[in-house]
Design a protein around this motif. Sequence first.
Motif, short mmCIF file in Angstrom:
data_model
loop_
_atom_site.label_atom_id
_atom_site.label_comp_id
_atom_site.label_asym_id
_atom_site.label_seq_id
_atom_site.Cartn_x
_atom_site.Cartn_y
_atom_site.Cartn_z
N MET A 24 -6.60 -4.89 -2.96
CA MET A 24 -6.86 -6.18 -3.54
C MET A 24 -7.76 -7.01 -2.62
SD MET A 24 -4.27 -9.16 -4.84
CE MET A 24 -3.42 -8.20 -6.04
N VAL A 25 -7.47 -6.99 -1.32
CA VAL A 25 -8.27 -7.78 -0.38
C VAL A 25 -9.70 -7.26 -0.33
CG1 VAL A 25 -8.51 -8.41 2.05
CG2 VAL A 25 -6.28 -8.48 0.96
N GLU A 26 -9.87 -5.95 -0.37
CA GLU A 26 -11.22 -5.39 -0.35
C GLU A 26 -12.02 -5.87 -1.55
OE1 GLU A 26 -10.64 -1.21 -0.10
OE2 GLU A 26 -10.09 -1.28 2.01
N SER A 27 -11.38 -5.97 -2.69
CA SER A 27 -12.05 -6.47 -3.88
C SER A 27 -12.46 -7.93 -3.70
CB SER A 27 -11.13 -6.33 -5.09
OG SER A 27 -11.71 -6.91 -6.22
N TRP A 28 -11.58 -8.71 -3.08
CA TRP A 28 -11.89 -10.13 -2.86
C TRP A 28 -13.08 -10.28 -1.92
CZ3 TRP A 28 -12.37 -13.68 0.98
CH2 TRP A 28 -12.44 -15.00 0.58
N PHE A 29 -13.09 -9.52 -0.81
CA PHE A 29 -14.20 -9.60 0.13
C PHE A 29 -15.50 -9.15 -0.52
CE2 PHE A 29 -11.05 -9.87 3.60
CZ PHE A 29 -11.57 -10.98 4.24
N SER A 30 -15.43 -8.17 -1.39
CA SER A 30 -16.61 -7.73 -2.11
C SER A 30 -17.17 -8.86 -2.97
CB SER A 30 -16.29 -6.52 -2.98
OG SER A 30 -17.39 -6.17 -3.78
N GLN A 57 -20.85 -11.09 -2.55
CA GLN A 57 -21.84 -11.12 -3.62
C GLN A 57 -22.25 -12.54 -3.99
OE1 GLN A 57 -20.49 -8.71 -6.90
NE2 GLN A 57 -19.96 -7.04 -5.54
N GLU A 58 -21.56 -13.54 -3.46
CA GLU A 58 -21.94 -14.93 -3.73
C GLU A 58 -23.33 -15.18 -3.16
OE1 GLU A 58 -20.38 -17.57 -5.33
OE2 GLU A 58 -19.04 -16.01 -6.06
N PRO A 59 -24.20 -15.87 -3.90
CA PRO A 59 -25.58 -16.09 -3.44
C PRO A 59 -25.67 -16.74 -2.05
CG PRO A 59 -25.37 -16.76 -5.71
CD PRO A 59 -23.99 -16.42 -5.21
N ARG A 60 -24.80 -17.67 -1.75
CA ARG A 60 -24.92 -18.35 -0.45
C ARG A 60 -24.43 -17.49 0.70
NH1 ARG A 60 -20.67 -23.24 -1.00
NH2 ARG A 60 -18.76 -22.05 -0.97
N HIS A 61 -23.81 -16.36 0.42
CA HIS A 61 -23.38 -15.45 1.47
C HIS A 61 -24.30 -14.24 1.59
CE1 HIS A 61 -19.76 -17.70 2.23
NE2 HIS A 61 -19.55 -17.76 0.93
N GLN A 62 -25.43 -14.28 0.89
CA GLN A 62 -26.39 -13.17 0.92
C GLN A 62 -27.41 -13.33 2.05
OE1 GLN A 62 -26.98 -10.63 -1.72
NE2 GLN A 62 -24.97 -11.01 -2.52
N GLN A 63 -27.44 -14.46 2.69
CA GLN A 63 -28.42 -14.69 3.75
C GLN A 63 -27.70 -14.83 5.10
OE1 GLN A 63 -30.35 -18.30 2.68
NE2 GLN A 63 -28.48 -19.29 2.03
N ASP A 114 -15.29 -23.27 3.02
CA ASP A 114 -15.70 -24.07 1.86
C ASP A 114 -15.59 -23.25 0.58
OD1 ASP A 114 -17.06 -26.52 0.74
OD2 ASP A 114 -18.57 -25.01 0.23
N HIS A 115 -16.01 -22.00 0.64
CA HIS A 115 -15.94 -21.15 -0.55
C HIS A 115 -14.49 -20.96 -1.00
CE1 HIS A 115 -16.88 -17.92 -3.34
NE2 HIS A 115 -15.85 -17.28 -2.84
N ILE A 116 -13.61 -20.71 -0.04
CA ILE A 116 -12.21 -20.45 -0.39
C ILE A 116 -11.52 -21.72 -0.88
CG2 ILE A 116 -9.95 -19.81 0.53
CD1 ILE A 116 -11.48 -17.95 2.48
N GLU A 117 -11.59 -22.77 -0.11
CA GLU A 117 -10.82 -23.99 -0.40
C GLU A 117 -11.43 -24.86 -1.49
OE1 GLU A 117 -7.81 -24.86 0.53
OE2 GLU A 117 -7.69 -22.95 1.58
N VAL A 118 -12.74 -24.90 -1.60
CA VAL A 118 -13.37 -25.79 -2.57
C VAL A 118 -13.69 -25.07 -3.87
CG1 VAL A 118 -15.35 -27.30 -2.99
CG2 VAL A 118 -14.27 -27.27 -0.74
N TYR A 147 -13.25 -21.38 -4.76
CA TYR A 147 -12.37 -20.31 -5.25
C TYR A 147 -11.00 -20.83 -5.64
CZ TYR A 147 -10.31 -15.65 -5.43
OH TYR A 147 -9.70 -14.51 -5.84
N ASN A 148 -10.33 -21.53 -4.75
CA ASN A 148 -8.96 -21.96 -5.03
C ASN A 148 -8.88 -23.08 -6.06
OD1 ASN A 148 -7.78 -20.12 -3.31
ND2 ASN A 148 -7.55 -21.55 -1.64
N ARG A 149 -9.88 -23.92 -6.15
CA ARG A 149 -9.80 -25.07 -7.06
C ARG A 149 -10.38 -24.81 -8.44
NH1 ARG A 149 -11.52 -29.95 -3.01
NH2 ARG A 149 -10.00 -29.47 -1.40
N HIS A 150 -11.38 -23.93 -8.53
CA HIS A 150 -12.11 -23.80 -9.79
C HIS A 150 -11.96 -22.45 -10.49
CE1 HIS A 150 -14.02 -27.65 -9.18
NE2 HIS A 150 -14.23 -27.31 -7.93
N ARG A 151 -11.52 -21.43 -9.78
CA ARG A 151 -11.42 -20.10 -10.39
C ARG A 151 -10.26 -20.06 -11.37
NH1 ARG A 151 -8.59 -15.34 -9.66
NH2 ARG A 151 -7.33 -16.36 -8.08
#
Length: 66
Positions: free
Chosen positions: A1-7, A11-17, A31-35, A37-41
């Motif tokens: 499950m964790v491997e899927s999450w890291f994948s 793949q998020e555009p801001r993590h591609q650079q 920011d991705h996790i707390e703002v 992923y956790n709030r809007h997903r």
Amino acid sequence: MVESWFSTLKQEPRHQQPWPSRHQAELGVFDHIEVLYNRHRPHSALGLRSPLEYEHQEAPIPSNAT
């Protein structure tokens, strides 16, 4: 499950650079996790609503309220 999450995170555009520093990378992941992923997903346990949508829904009136 964790491997899927890291994948998904990678793949998020801001993590591609590359990040200018480790500190900025840590802030970006936080920011991705707390703002985002956790709030809007959407969560299946919340009826496919985001936690923000779930928290802001009107509370049901109990049937035994007088």
